[in-house]
Design a protein around this motif. Structure first.
Motif, mmCIF file in Angstrom:
data_model
loop_
_atom_site.group_PDB
_atom_site.id
_atom_site.type_symbol
_atom_site.label_atom_id
_atom_site.label_comp_id
_atom_site.label_asym_id
_atom_site.label_seq_id
_atom_site.Cartn_x
_atom_site.Cartn_y
_atom_site.Cartn_z
ATOM 1 N N UNK A 1 7.523 -2.769 1.024
ATOM 2 C CA UNK A 1 7.607 -3.376 2.351
ATOM 3 C C UNK A 1 6.377 -4.236 2.625
ATOM 4 N N UNK A 2 5.199 -3.715 2.211
ATOM 5 C CA UNK A 2 3.957 -4.489 2.372
ATOM 6 C C UNK A 2 4.020 -5.772 1.551
ATOM 7 N N UNK A 3 4.582 -5.656 0.333
ATOM 8 C CA UNK A 3 4.708 -6.838 -0.530
ATOM 9 C C UNK A 3 5.622 -7.869 0.124
ATOM 10 N N UNK B 1 6.343 -8.195 3.299
ATOM 11 C CA UNK B 1 5.692 -8.788 4.467
ATOM 12 C C UNK B 1 4.710 -9.869 4.055
ATOM 13 N N UNK B 2 3.975 -9.604 2.984
ATOM 14 C CA UNK B 2 2.993 -10.589 2.526
ATOM 15 C C UNK B 2 3.664 -11.797 1.892
ATOM 16 N N UNK B 3 4.803 -11.553 1.218
ATOM 17 C CA UNK B 3 5.564 -12.683 0.689
ATOM 18 C C UNK B 3 6.116 -13.547 1.818
ATOM 19 N N UNK B 4 6.593 -12.877 2.892
ATOM 20 C CA UNK B 4 7.062 -13.624 4.054
ATOM 21 C C UNK B 4 5.914 -14.387 4.707
ATOM 22 N N UNK B 5 4.730 -13.743 4.730
ATOM 23 C CA UNK B 5 3.563 -14.407 5.309
ATOM 24 C C UNK B 5 3.195 -15.637 4.483
ATOM 25 N N UNK B 6 3.302 -15.527 3.141
ATOM 26 C CA UNK B 6 3.027 -16.673 2.272
ATOM 27 C C UNK B 6 3.997 -17.811 2.593
ATOM 28 N N UNK B 7 5.300 -17.463 2.739
ATOM 29 C CA UNK B 7 6.297 -18.491 3.088
ATOM 30 C C UNK B 7 5.963 -19.122 4.435
ATOM 31 N N UNK B 8 5.558 -18.247 5.394
ATOM 32 C CA UNK B 8 5.218 -18.752 6.722
ATOM 33 C C UNK B 8 4.034 -19.704 6.656
ATOM 34 N N UNK B 9 3.008 -19.314 5.881
ATOM 35 C CA UNK B 9 1.815 -20.161 5.756
ATOM 36 C C UNK B 9 2.171 -21.475 5.072
ATOM 37 N N UNK B 10 2.967 -21.387 3.996
ATOM 38 C CA UNK B 10 3.348 -22.609 3.288
ATOM 39 C C UNK B 10 4.182 -23.526 4.184
ATOM 40 N N UNK B 11 5.065 -22.904 4.995
ATOM 41 C CA UNK B 11 5.864 -23.707 5.929
ATOM 42 C C UNK B 11 4.968 -24.374 6.962
ATOM 43 N N UNK C 1 9.019 12.554 -4.260
ATOM 44 C CA UNK C 1 9.550 12.037 -2.994
ATOM 45 C C UNK C 1 8.487 11.241 -2.250
ATOM 46 N N UNK C 2 7.240 11.761 -2.297
ATOM 47 C CA UNK C 2 6.143 11.037 -1.652
ATOM 48 C C UNK C 2 5.896 9.700 -2.344
ATOM 49 N N UNK C 3 6.008 9.721 -3.700
ATOM 50 C CA UNK C 3 5.812 8.481 -4.449
ATOM 51 C C UNK C 3 6.903 7.466 -4.120
ATOM 52 N N UNK C 4 8.142 7.963 -3.961
ATOM 53 C CA UNK C 4 9.250 7.066 -3.587
ATOM 54 C C UNK C 4 8.965 6.450 -2.222
ATOM 55 N N UNK C 5 8.467 7.289 -1.302
ATOM 56 C CA UNK C 5 8.133 6.792 0.026
ATOM 57 C C UNK C 5 6.985 5.782 -0.043
ATOM 58 N N UNK C 6 5.970 6.148 -0.853
ATOM 59 C CA UNK C 6 4.820 5.238 -1.014
ATOM 60 C C UNK C 6 5.259 3.917 -1.635
ATOM 61 N N UNK C 7 6.128 4.017 -2.652
ATOM 62 C CA UNK C 7 6.628 2.807 -3.313
ATOM 63 C C UNK C 7 7.393 1.928 -2.327
#
Length: 271
Positions: free
Chosen positions: A141-143, A145-155, A130-136
Motif C-alpha cells: 500500500x505504501x508502494x 501510494x508513493x507510485x501514485x505520488x510519483x504520477x502526481x508529481x510528474x503530472x 499472518x503478521x508478515x502478510x499484513x506487513x507486506x
C-alpha cells in the motif's frame, strides 16, 4: 543414532552413488548439498531435524523405508541445521515463546520460560506469517501510494511545463509587439527630428541667401563710394553724393537668428 545412520547410509550408498549421480542433480552454488555424499555432492532433497543432516534422493531412502527413521521430521532442504538446536539443552527448537519472541526447546519450558506463553513452532510460524502478510500488504500500500505520488508529481511537472511554454509564447508575443512598437516610435522620432532639422537648415539657407545678396549690394555701393571719393570732378561728386552717401536699404538682422529646434518632451527616459 544420527552418527550411526550417517555411517550406515554412506556404506550402503557407496555402491550406487556413481549410477545415481548421473540421474540426480549435482549441487550448485546456493543450493543445499547432501551431507552423506562423498566426492561429488548431489543436491539435497530433504533435511532431517533429528539427524541434523540433509540427504539427496538416494541417501533419503532409509528415512522413507525404515520404521525407526520414518518418525524423524523431514523438511525442505536448509543449511545450518545446527542453528535449529537449543544451544543450552542441545534439543530441537520446536516451540516459540511469545513472551520473549524467541524459539525454544521443550526443556526451556521447564526453566527460563516456565511461566511464559509458549506455543508450538507451527502456531508461532502461522502467527508471524499472518503478521508478515499484513506487513507486506501495508508495504504494498505504501508502494502504491508513493507510485501514485510519483504520477502526481510528474503530472504536476507536465502541467508546469505547459504553463511555462504558454507563458514563454505569450511573453515572446508581447515583447515582439513591444519591439515593433518601439521600432516604429523610433522611426517616427527620427523622422520628426530630421524634419525639424531640415526646416532649420532651410530657414538658415534663406537667411544666408538674403545676407549674401545684401553683402553683394553693399560691396557694390562700397565700390561706388570709393570711386566717387577719389573723383576730382566737383560737379560729379556733388551730384552723386546724395544717392551714394547713404547705405542701400537692408534688413535689420539684430534680432534675427537661427535657433535649434526644441526637442523637450519628444523623448523621455523612465526614471
Amino acid at each position: 543414532m544420527a552418527a550411526q545412520f550417517r555411517q550406515s547410509a554412506q556404506q550402503k550408498a557407496s555402491s550406487s552413488s556413481s549410477s545415481s549421480s548421473s540421474e540426480q542433480q549435482v549441487s550448485k552454488p546456493g543450493e543445499v548439498p547432501c551431507d552423506v555424499c562423498t566426492g561429488t555432492k548431489l543436491k539435497a532433497l530433504k533435511s532431517c531435524l533429528v539427524c541434523l543432516a540433509s540427504y539427496c534422493e538416494t541417501h533419503l531412502e532409509p528415512h522413507l523405508t525404515m520404521s525407526g527413521l520414518k518418525r524423524h521430521q523431514l523438511i525442505d532442504p536448509v543449511e545450518n541445521l545446527e542453528g535449529r538446536m537449543c544451544t543450552k539443552h542441545d534439543k530441537l527448537l520446536e516451540l516459540f515463546c511469545k513472551t520473549d519472541q524467541m524459539c525454544v526447546c521443550m526443556l526451556c519450558t521447564y526453566s527460563d520460560h516456565k511461566t511464559h506463553d509458549v506455543v508450538p513452532l507451527k502456531e508461532g510460524y502461522e502467527g508471524k506469517k499472518a503478521e508478515l502478510v499484513k506487513t507486506e500488504a501495508e508495504i504494498q500500500q505504501m508502494i502504491q501510494k508513493r507510485q501514485m505520488k510519483i504520477k502526481e508529481i510528474r503530472h504536476s511537472v507536465e502541467l508546469s511545463e505547459e504553463d511555462a511554454d504558454r507563458e514563454i509564447a505569450e511573453g515572446v508575443q508581447v515583447f515582439t509587439a513591444l519591439k515593433e512598437s518601439v521600432e516604429r516610435s523610433q522611426a517616427e522620432l527620427v523622422d520628426m527630428i530630421k524634419e525639424k532639422q531640415r526646416k532649420t537648415e532651410k530657414q538658415a539657407e534663406g537667411f544666408i541667401k538674403q545676407l549674401e545678396q545684401e553683402i553683394s549690394e553693399l560691396k557694390k555701393r562700397s565700390a561706388e563710394v570709393e570711386q566717387l571719393s577719389q573723383s576730382e570732378d566737383h560737379l560729379h561728386v556733388l551730384q552723386s553724393f546724395t544717392s551714394l552717401n547713404a547705405a542701400p536699404s537692408t534688413k535689420n538682422w539684430t534680432n534675427i537668428s537661427v535657433r535649434p529646434p526644441k526637442y523637450e518632451g519628444t523623448m523621455s527616459l523612465p526614471e
